[in-house]
Design an enzyme around this catalytic site. Structure first.
Site, PDB file in Angstrom:
ATOM      1  N   GLY A 190       9.055 -15.191  51.511  1.00  0.00           N
ATOM      2  CA  GLY A 190       9.160 -16.177  52.203  1.00  0.00           C
ATOM      3  C   GLY A 190       8.376 -15.874  53.740  1.00  0.00           C
ATOM      4  N   CYS A 191       8.216 -16.735  54.424  1.00  0.00           N
ATOM      5  CA  CYS A 191       7.474 -16.414  55.763  1.00  0.00           C
ATOM      6  C   CYS A 191       8.482 -15.908  56.760  1.00  0.00           C
ATOM      7  CB  CYS A 191       6.733 -17.759  56.348  1.00  0.00           C
ATOM      8  SG  CYS A 191       7.875 -19.328  56.506  1.00  0.00           S
ATOM      9  N   TYR A 192       9.661 -16.459  56.960  1.00  0.00           N
ATOM     10  CA  TYR A 192      10.592 -15.966  57.878  1.00  0.00           C
ATOM     11  C   TYR A 192      11.073 -14.579  57.513  1.00  0.00           C
ATOM     12  CZ  TYR A 192      11.283 -20.547  60.116  1.00  0.00           C
ATOM     13  OH  TYR A 192      10.934 -21.802  60.646  1.00  0.00           O
TER      14      TYR A 192
END
Length: 314
Positions: free
Chosen positions: A124-126
């Protein structure tokens, strides 16, 4: 059976934001990108036939649809057919047994594990920012595994899907919006597990009125870390861990950060901002939520899985 001289790739869900980003970036790799006619993209038979004919399937689907697609791939093996390798961009398998987490720089053997895996979960990006900052520090013993971590993060609206993108680009959208205030964001499991934390972090995500970019920030009280830990120790550990990476750098601290500076790139910058008098530090990760946080990471993993030279982080 694949009859192409070059490796072949099928993107299941290529019309979405991540799928479009991956397809555009695949132009930099020597692969044949296969597609199903738009009218048959949801036809199970057409999808199954395509999956059996390619070397790698990239899933850019919602979680439930991704699970169905993986069942379809695994069913090919059961039926005695050739099955492709799978890279999944959803949240469905990021902590699942039998899947390799697709963050090549996370630890020494991660890139090799991705090279040989049949099933890889794109991060995921976060979590890319969270794990990028915390994993080396927890592994080095500088941040205790039970430290009460708080993460604040802001992303461009392009990470929110079609509805959010249309709202911002058509109606202006909110200038700044906190969300996930139930404190159960779907990225938390991978962020905790791969950072090496024994305590679930408090995670407060937000969206700003800009298309691409992201900043993840983690405040630390140095006196709650190991005895005598200084900001310079944190910085040195990150520098040592990412030495030689063409995508992740550890610049010196600065007095301000703009979230969209790395938009359009596959790079990530990690920093340690410190006030030794107050014994406080803030760790920051800056990246493009659609680059190293999504499509750029996928291309890096695709290159590893297919034994190709990966394009640089730009």
């Amino acid at each position: 059976m694949n009859t192409y001289a070059r490796p072949s790739v099928f993107i299941d869900g290529e019309a979405g934001t991540t799928g479009l980003g991956i397809r555009a970036r695949l132009e930099a790799l020597p692969v044949d990108v296969r597609s199903i006619d738009a009218a048959r993209r949801k036809d199970p038979d057409a999808r199954r036939d395509m999956m059996s004919a390619v070397d790698l399937v990239v899933l850019c689907l919602p979680d439930a649809a991704a699970r169905d697609a993986v069942a379809m791939v695994d069913g090919l093996v059961t039926a005695g057919h050739r099955a492709p390798r799978v890279l999944d961009a959803s949240t469905a398998f990021r902590t699942a047994p039998g899947w390799v987490y697709g963050f090549p720089e996370m630890q020494a053997q991660q890139a090799q594990a991705i090279r040989t895996a049949t099933h890889v979960a794109n991060p995921g990006c976060y979590p890319t920012g969270i794990i990028g900052l915390l994993h080396p520090l927890v592994a080095a013993g500088l941040v205790p595994a039970d430290y009460p971590v708080t993460v604040n993060a802001v992303s461009g609206y392009s990470g929110g899907g079609r509805t959010m993108i249309e709202a911002h680009e058509r109606d202006g959208g909110p200038a700044f919006e906190l969300y996930g205030l139930s404190l159960q964001h779907k990225h938390l499991p991978e962020a905790q597990i791969y950072s090496g934390l024994s305590r679930v972090p408090v995670f407060v995500p937000s969206v700003g009125h800009f298309a691409q970019g992201m900043i993840v920030s983690i405040p630390l009280h140095l006196d709650l870390l190991g005895h005598g830990v200084r900001g310079a120790d944190l910085h040195a550990a990150l520098v040592a861990h990412y030495r030689g990476s063409d995508r992740i750098s550890v610049p010196d601290a600065c007095t301000s950060l703009c979230a969209d500076t790395l938009a359009g790139t596959d790079r990530m910058e990690l920093r340690v901002h410190v006030n030794e008098e107050q014994r406080q530090a803030v760790l920051t990760a800056r990246l493009d939520n659609l680059g190293k946080g999504a499509s750029g990471a996928a291309i890096q993993n695709i290159a590893l899985m297919l034994g190709l030279e990966s394009p640089s982080g730009m």
